[in-house]
Scaffold this motif. Structure first.
Motif, PDB file in Angstrom:
ATOM      1  N   GLU A   1       8.574   4.425   6.213  1.00 53.16           N
ATOM      2  CA  GLU A   1       9.192   4.304   4.884  1.00 53.16           C
ATOM      3  C   GLU A   1      10.060   3.044   4.790  1.00 53.16           C
ATOM      4  OE1 GLU A   1      12.362   6.681   1.994  1.00 53.16           O
ATOM      5  OE2 GLU A   1      11.486   7.695   3.742  1.00 53.16           O
ATOM      6  N   ASP A   2      10.860   2.809   5.838  1.00 54.81           N
ATOM      7  CA  ASP A   2      11.707   1.612   5.847  1.00 54.81           C
ATOM      8  C   ASP A   2      10.853   0.353   5.877  1.00 54.81           C
ATOM      9  OD1 ASP A   2      14.023   3.071   5.755  1.00 54.81           O
ATOM     10  OD2 ASP A   2      14.307   3.103   7.933  1.00 54.81           O
ATOM     11  N   ARG A   3       9.757   0.395   6.632  1.00 50.55           N
ATOM     12  CA  ARG A   3       8.886  -0.779   6.721  1.00 50.55           C
ATOM     13  C   ARG A   3       8.257  -1.075   5.360  1.00 50.55           C
ATOM     14  NH1 ARG A   3       5.079   1.074   9.921  1.00 50.55           N
ATOM     15  NH2 ARG A   3       3.591   1.316   8.198  1.00 50.55           N
ATOM     16  N   ARG A   4       7.834  -0.025   4.666  1.00 46.33           N
ATOM     17  CA  ARG A   4       7.243  -0.237   3.338  1.00 46.33           C
ATOM     18  C   ARG A   4       8.277  -0.775   2.350  1.00 46.33           C
ATOM     19  NH1 ARG A   4       3.943   4.262   4.791  1.00 46.33           N
ATOM     20  NH2 ARG A   4       5.426   5.799   3.959  1.00 46.33           N
ATOM     21  N   PHE A   5       9.537  -0.337   2.510  1.00 46.28           N
ATOM     22  CA  PHE A   5      10.573  -0.890   1.641  1.00 46.28           C
ATOM     23  C   PHE A   5      10.759  -2.379   1.916  1.00 46.28           C
ATOM     24  CE2 PHE A   5      14.978  -2.170   0.824  1.00 46.28           C
ATOM     25  CZ  PHE A   5      15.009  -1.963  -0.556  1.00 46.28           C
ATOM     26  N   GLU A   6      10.673  -2.788   3.173  1.00 45.73           N
ATOM     27  CA  GLU A   6      10.785  -4.213   3.505  1.00 45.73           C
ATOM     28  C   GLU A   6       9.639  -5.001   2.868  1.00 45.73           C
ATOM     29  OE1 GLU A   6      13.262  -5.950   5.054  1.00 45.73           O
ATOM     30  OE2 GLU A   6      14.234  -4.026   4.646  1.00 45.73           O
ATOM     31  N   VAL A   7       8.451  -4.391   2.835  1.00 42.81           N
ATOM     32  CA  VAL A   7       7.319  -5.050   2.172  1.00 42.81           C
ATOM     33  C   VAL A   7       7.606  -5.160   0.672  1.00 42.81           C
ATOM     34  CG1 VAL A   7       4.871  -4.817   1.570  1.00 42.81           C
ATOM     35  CG2 VAL A   7       5.645  -4.299   3.906  1.00 42.81           C
TER      36      VAL A   7
ATOM     37  N   SER B   1       1.320  -6.391  11.687  1.00 38.54           N
ATOM     38  CA  SER B   1       0.053  -7.091  11.499  1.00 38.54           C
ATOM     39  C   SER B   1      -0.297  -7.178  10.015  1.00 38.54           C
ATOM     40  CB  SER B   1      -1.056  -6.332  12.237  1.00 38.54           C
ATOM     41  OG  SER B   1      -1.284  -5.083  11.598  1.00 38.54           O
ATOM     42  N   PRO B   2      -1.131  -8.153   9.644  1.00 37.03           N
ATOM     43  CA  PRO B   2      -1.594  -8.246   8.257  1.00 37.03           C
ATOM     44  C   PRO B   2      -2.254  -6.958   7.786  1.00 37.03           C
ATOM     45  CG  PRO B   2      -2.120 -10.259   9.445  1.00 37.03           C
ATOM     46  CD  PRO B   2      -1.601  -9.281  10.464  1.00 37.03           C
ATOM     47  N   ALA B   3      -2.971  -6.273   8.685  1.00 37.13           N
ATOM     48  CA  ALA B   3      -3.626  -5.018   8.300  1.00 37.13           C
ATOM     49  C   ALA B   3      -2.592  -3.955   7.922  1.00 37.13           C
ATOM     50  CB  ALA B   3      -4.499  -4.517   9.456  1.00 37.13           C
ATOM     51  N   THR B   4      -1.508  -3.917   8.682  1.00 35.60           N
ATOM     52  CA  THR B   4      -0.444  -2.946   8.372  1.00 35.60           C
ATOM     53  C   THR B   4       0.191  -3.256   7.020  1.00 35.60           C
ATOM     54  OG1 THR B   4       0.048  -2.615  10.725  1.00 35.60           O
ATOM     55  CG2 THR B   4       1.767  -1.991   9.150  1.00 35.60           C
ATOM     56  N   ILE B   5       0.403  -4.541   6.737  1.00 36.58           N
ATOM     57  CA  ILE B   5       0.971  -4.932   5.437  1.00 36.58           C
ATOM     58  C   ILE B   5       0.039  -4.515   4.307  1.00 36.58           C
ATOM     59  CG2 ILE B   5       1.547  -6.913   3.976  1.00 36.58           C
ATOM     60  CD1 ILE B   5       2.699  -8.284   6.431  1.00 36.58           C
ATOM     61  N   ARG B   6      -1.265  -4.725   4.504  1.00 33.81           N
ATOM     62  CA  ARG B   6      -2.218  -4.331   3.470  1.00 33.81           C
ATOM     63  C   ARG B   6      -2.187  -2.821   3.247  1.00 33.81           C
ATOM     64  NH1 ARG B   6      -5.333  -8.487   5.877  1.00 33.81           N
ATOM     65  NH2 ARG B   6      -6.437  -6.976   7.209  1.00 33.81           N
ATOM     66  N   ASN B   7      -2.098  -2.065   4.343  1.00 31.01           N
ATOM     67  CA  ASN B   7      -2.016  -0.608   4.219  1.00 31.01           C
ATOM     68  C   ASN B   7      -0.728  -0.191   3.496  1.00 31.01           C
ATOM     69  OD1 ASN B   7      -4.438  -0.199   5.526  1.00 31.01           O
ATOM     70  ND2 ASN B   7      -3.506   0.014   7.556  1.00 31.01           N
ATOM     71  N   ASP B   8       0.372  -0.845   3.845  1.00 31.23           N
ATOM     72  CA  ASP B   8       1.648  -0.526   3.196  1.00 31.23           C
ATOM     73  C   ASP B   8       1.596  -0.861   1.707  1.00 31.23           C
ATOM     74  OD1 ASP B   8       2.800   0.412   5.494  1.00 31.23           O
ATOM     75  OD2 ASP B   8       3.835  -1.466   5.999  1.00 31.23           O
ATOM     76  N   MET B   9       0.949  -1.964   1.365  1.00 29.54           N
ATOM     77  CA  MET B   9       0.823  -2.329  -0.047  1.00 29.54           C
ATOM     78  C   MET B   9      -0.027  -1.306  -0.790  1.00 29.54           C
ATOM     79  SD  MET B   9       0.419  -6.501   0.195  1.00 29.54           S
ATOM     80  CE  MET B   9       0.321  -6.759  -1.584  1.00 29.54           C
ATOM     81  N   ALA B  10      -1.029  -0.792  -0.125  1.00 31.12           N
ATOM     82  CA  ALA B  10      -1.880   0.224  -0.758  1.00 31.12           C
ATOM     83  C   ALA B  10      -1.084   1.493  -1.038  1.00 31.12           C
ATOM     84  CB  ALA B  10      -3.084   0.534   0.140  1.00 31.12           C
ATOM     85  N   VAL B  11      -0.231   1.884  -0.076  1.00 32.27           N
ATOM     86  CA  VAL B  11       0.601   3.078  -0.269  1.00 32.27           C
ATOM     87  C   VAL B  11       1.601   2.836  -1.394  1.00 32.27           C
ATOM     88  CG1 VAL B  11       2.347   4.557   0.786  1.00 32.27           C
ATOM     89  CG2 VAL B  11       0.356   3.849   2.128  1.00 32.27           C
ATOM     90  N   LEU B  12       2.234   1.661  -1.400  1.00 30.62           N
ATOM     91  CA  LEU B  12       3.202   1.333  -2.451  1.00 30.62           C
ATOM     92  C   LEU B  12       2.542   1.356  -3.832  1.00 30.62           C
ATOM     93  CD1 LEU B  12       5.134  -1.604  -0.723  1.00 30.62           C
ATOM     94  CD2 LEU B  12       6.087   0.642  -1.320  1.00 30.62           C
TER      95      LEU B  12
END
Length: 340
Positions: free
Chosen positions: A4-10, A39-50
């Protein structure tokens, strides 16, 4: 760091980039510009969740993402603290506002300064008369049957009326009226001052009763709160640039600023000098401001709220910087107005 914190940073990074560039933000840009340590893949996944949760949106096919009103709200609510202005910035604000020669000048300076600091539209509200205390009553003869009535408040606000009376004005008439009216309302709050005028005409000497009757009627009108004309605006030219990519919204924003009703309602919600409210997009009742954000703060002394000021801009505004500027200017306006 939790997911959750990581997605907020994104989300925070997307907000920062979109505010800076006005362009939708892609995952590659986040990797290149921010040290998110994933990783870029993790950022893409986090953006999808957001996006699924409604915090960001994709305005066009195969484009990057932009924050939604819900995303901006989360960003603002998660600001642990508003970064204070530097000592130099604070001294510059205090010096500029302290140079105001009277209440009107201080408020004009404050709203102009706030517009310059934020590059947005700024608005300041005159001190609320219902909370003001009558400091002085002045009466000046303007001829044989005309009087200038002046009421000065503890906040420096001045209300004046010119009246024609059904008797000849002499120096004695002015002196007696000044003592009579001043004694009735000086030291009273505006909200209570009308009570002090109730029996003034009855107590007046017959020689000044016609003038006292007219003067009391004029003062009663002056003591009633008048919503119109209570706001000063600056920086409306910034609106053209701020909504350059949303021309359909610009007209509505200008209409809302012109009518001022929404701004007055927003400032009326403020309950104390240290109160700050951020209203984003659809949270605004006025449909004309559905693509706008408003950052407002109260000013006053101690626990007494005198009025409020605000900045109006697009939802992609620099929230931390705007909130810091609004808070600083509100604090100094309160100190200066209360000290007059």
């Amino acid at each position: 760091m939790s997911a959750e914190d990581r997605r907020f940073e994104v989300l925070r990074a997307i907000v920062a980039d979109y505010v800076a560039t006005h362009e939708p933000v892609g995952s590659k840009a986040l990797v290149d510009r921010h040290h998110l340590r994933v990783s870029p893949a993790t950022i893409r996944n986090d953006m999808a969740v957001l996006e699924d949760e409604g915090y960001i949106a994709q305005p066009h096919t195969s484009a990057g993402r932009i924050p939604t009103d819900k995303g901006y709200r989360l960003f603002v609510d998660r600001l642990s603290q508003v970064k204070p202005l530097s000592m130099g910035e604070r001294k510059a604000i205090q010096g500029f506002l302290s140079a105001g020669v009277d209440l009107d000048d201080v408020l004009r300076r404050s709203v102009r300064l706030l517009a310059q600091l934020t590059r947005q539209v700024a608005v300041v509200q005159y001190p609320n008369l219902t909370r003001s205390v009558v400091r002085h009553v002045e009466i000046v003869a303007l001829g044989t049957n005309r009087l200038l009535l002046v009421v000065i408040t503890d906040t420096g606000r001045v209300e004046q009326r010119v009246v024609e009376v059904d008797q000849e004005i002499t120096d004695d008439t002015v002196s007696v009226l000044k003592g009579l009216l001043g004694g009735a309302i000086t030291g009273r709050r505006f909200a209570d001052a009308a009570d002090g005028l109730r029996d003034v005409v009855e107590r007046a000497d017959p020689s000044v009763k016609p003038a006292a009757t007219t003067a009391v009627a004029a003062l009663l009108e002056a003591l009633v709160e008048h919503p119109e004309g209570r706001l000063v605006l600056s920086g409306t030219s910034h609106a053209t640039g701020a909504w350059a990519d949303q021309p359909g919204s610009l007209r509505g924003v200008l209409e809302a600023l012109d009518e001022q009703v929404t701004l007055l309602k927003l400032l009326a919600v403020l309950e104390s000098p240290d109160a700050m409210i951020v209203s984003i997009g659809q949270e605004n009742d006025d449909a004309n401001l559905s693509t706008s954000a408003l950052v407002s703060a109260g000013y006053g002394r101690g626990d007494m709220l005198m009025g409020g000021l605000a900045v109006v801009g697009p939802t992609r505004m620099d929230y931390p910087g705007t909130m810091a500027a609004v808070r600083a200017v509100a604090r100094y306006v309160g100190e200066i107005v209360a000290g007059r």
